[in-house]
Motif scaffolding. Sequence first.
Motif, PDB file in Angstrom:
ATOM      1  N   LEU A 178      -7.514   5.202   3.599  1.00 14.24           N
ATOM      2  CA  LEU A 178      -6.817   5.484   4.846  1.00 14.24           C
ATOM      3  C   LEU A 178      -7.647   5.094   6.065  1.00 14.24           C
ATOM      4  O   LEU A 178      -7.123   4.503   7.018  1.00 14.24           O
ATOM      5  N   ASP A 179      -8.929   5.412   6.057  1.00 13.47           N
ATOM      6  CA  ASP A 179      -9.777   5.164   7.229  1.00 13.47           C
ATOM      7  C   ASP A 179      -9.785   3.705   7.679  1.00 13.47           C
ATOM      8  O   ASP A 179      -9.731   3.437   8.887  1.00 13.47           O
ATOM      9  N   VAL A 227       2.809   5.423   9.851  1.00 10.96           N
ATOM     10  CA  VAL A 227       3.215   6.812  10.062  1.00 10.96           C
ATOM     11  C   VAL A 227       4.474   7.135   9.246  1.00 10.96           C
ATOM     12  O   VAL A 227       5.421   6.347   9.200  1.00 10.96           O
ATOM     13  N   GLY A 228       4.456   8.296   8.603  1.00 16.63           N
ATOM     14  CA  GLY A 228       5.640   8.770   7.901  1.00 16.63           C
ATOM     15  C   GLY A 228       5.649   8.556   6.409  1.00 16.63           C
ATOM     16  O   GLY A 228       6.499   9.124   5.708  1.00 16.63           O
ATOM     17  N   VAL A 259      -0.514  16.549  -1.157  1.00 14.34           N
ATOM     18  CA  VAL A 259       0.623  15.679  -0.854  1.00 14.34           C
ATOM     19  C   VAL A 259       1.058  15.956   0.581  1.00 14.34           C
ATOM     20  O   VAL A 259       1.193  17.106   0.995  1.00 14.34           O
ATOM     21  N   GLY A 260       1.246  14.903   1.357  1.00 17.60           N
ATOM     22  CA  GLY A 260       1.666  15.067   2.742  1.00 17.60           C
ATOM     23  C   GLY A 260       2.140  13.755   3.322  1.00 17.60           C
ATOM     24  O   GLY A 260       2.389  12.790   2.583  1.00 17.60           O
ATOM     25  N   LYS A 261       2.238  13.705   4.640  1.00 16.59           N
ATOM     26  CA  LYS A 261       2.710  12.500   5.325  1.00 16.59           C
ATOM     27  C   LYS A 261       1.600  11.896   6.184  1.00 16.59           C
ATOM     28  O   LYS A 261       0.796  12.632   6.775  1.00 16.59           O
ATOM     29  N   LEU A 262       1.580  10.580   6.245  1.00 20.08           N
ATOM     30  CA  LEU A 262       0.600   9.896   7.078  1.00 20.08           C
ATOM     31  C   LEU A 262       0.979  10.064   8.546  1.00 20.08           C
ATOM     32  O   LEU A 262       2.152  10.017   8.921  1.00 20.08           O
ATOM     33  N   THR A 311      -4.413  10.005   9.429  1.00 18.61           N
ATOM     34  CA  THR A 311      -4.685  11.318   8.860  1.00 18.61           C
ATOM     35  C   THR A 311      -3.467  11.755   8.052  1.00 18.61           C
ATOM     36  O   THR A 311      -2.435  11.070   8.049  1.00 18.61           O
ATOM     37  N   MET A 312      -3.602  12.884   7.369  1.00 22.45           N
ATOM     38  CA  MET A 312      -2.469  13.473   6.658  1.00 22.45           C
ATOM     39  C   MET A 312      -1.976  14.682   7.435  1.00 22.45           C
ATOM     40  O   MET A 312      -2.761  15.486   7.931  1.00 22.45           O
TER      41      MET A 312
END
Length: 402
Positions: A262-263, A271-272, A363-366, A374-375
């Motif tokens: 991710l970084d 996003v999303g 588990v999440g969204k960007l 980030t999450m």
Amino acid sequence: MRAQAYLYSLAFVLAAGLAAPAAAQDTIKIGELNSYKSQPAFLDPYKKGMELAIEEINGKGGVNGKKLELVSRDDGGNPGEAVRVAEELVTREGVVALSGTFLSNIGLAVANFAGQKKVFFLASEPLTDKITWAEGNKYTYRLRATTYMQTAMLMPAAIAAHAKRWALVYPNYEYGQSAVATFKEMIKKAQPDVEFVTDQATPLGKLDAGAVAQAIDDAKPDAIFNVLFGPDLAKFVREGNTRGVFKNRTVVSLLSGEPEYLDPLGAETPVGWTVTGYPWDKIKTPEHVAFLTAYQKKYSDYPRLGSIVGYTTVKSLAAGLAKTKALDANSLVEAFKGLYVQSPFGAFQYRASDHQATMGAFVGKLALEKGKGTMDDFKYVDGASVLPSDAEVAKLRPAGAN
């Protein structure tokens, strides 16, 4: 004088010979092999996590009064070389157990070696389900949540999208193939009328990102299942953003919320996307805060998911060794059955039925915060909640694998 010198020399040699076994008895050697040169983003933090765990364990007296010693080797990113290295660690270094591997095809090769040679192997990172199911064996356990487990964690978001037309993009080797096969099976069970409009299987590390992104856009999917990681992911995201491939489309993605991957995306973070990952700066549980504090104190850096895996690999082996108080492979196999381990994500268990750990994933969204990915809107999913029952596992593993 010559005779006296000879006697002194002989005495020195005998003393050294007597001291060596004693020193060896004070140390427990763990063999570790991994693709350090080819996968540094994950494995540099992984090694730091292992070193922190070794330091903590030995600082408290070791395991059963003996210090742990890690003997690491690079597996060359090649299954054949990995087996050669594993053989060397066992026969020349005298390790009591093997651990590690990153790529799934290499993990399978070492697991096969462990089963044939009757050597205990804790597969730290490789995610293919075959390691604990179709090609599982008595001597192999696995730490990380598998492709099956992480795909199952993403299914609620995939199903909620009510998308009929799916595009698939993945690295064309065991890990990617395993993840996509699982996704197809799960989504078709939930939505029998689903269509897979394009299947982009790409060579690992050699992604033609523009062509792949365009092929997906041309197929006009409603949603995308992505399994790319590392530099391939970054290239795909850049080209996809440029061409508007992700606009008004649901994307669910394995591993994309891990800081390692991710970084590097920075402000290009899509996003999303719904992802599995590790929001290291937002987890406030006591276990994680303690780990984070110790890690930052030692390295003046933040942990990646690899740091968690390396740290927990060593903690798992220490727990197993402490439980059995024996150093042979069969004793370790028995010790790991039902073994509970404390980790920065909380306590988890190694299942006796399939040798799979129940350590989960986030588990999440960007999202974008101050120009960095980030999450957000994340939750921890316990691995036990998505694994098949013992009865189902019995149909998946070879006879005699336990």
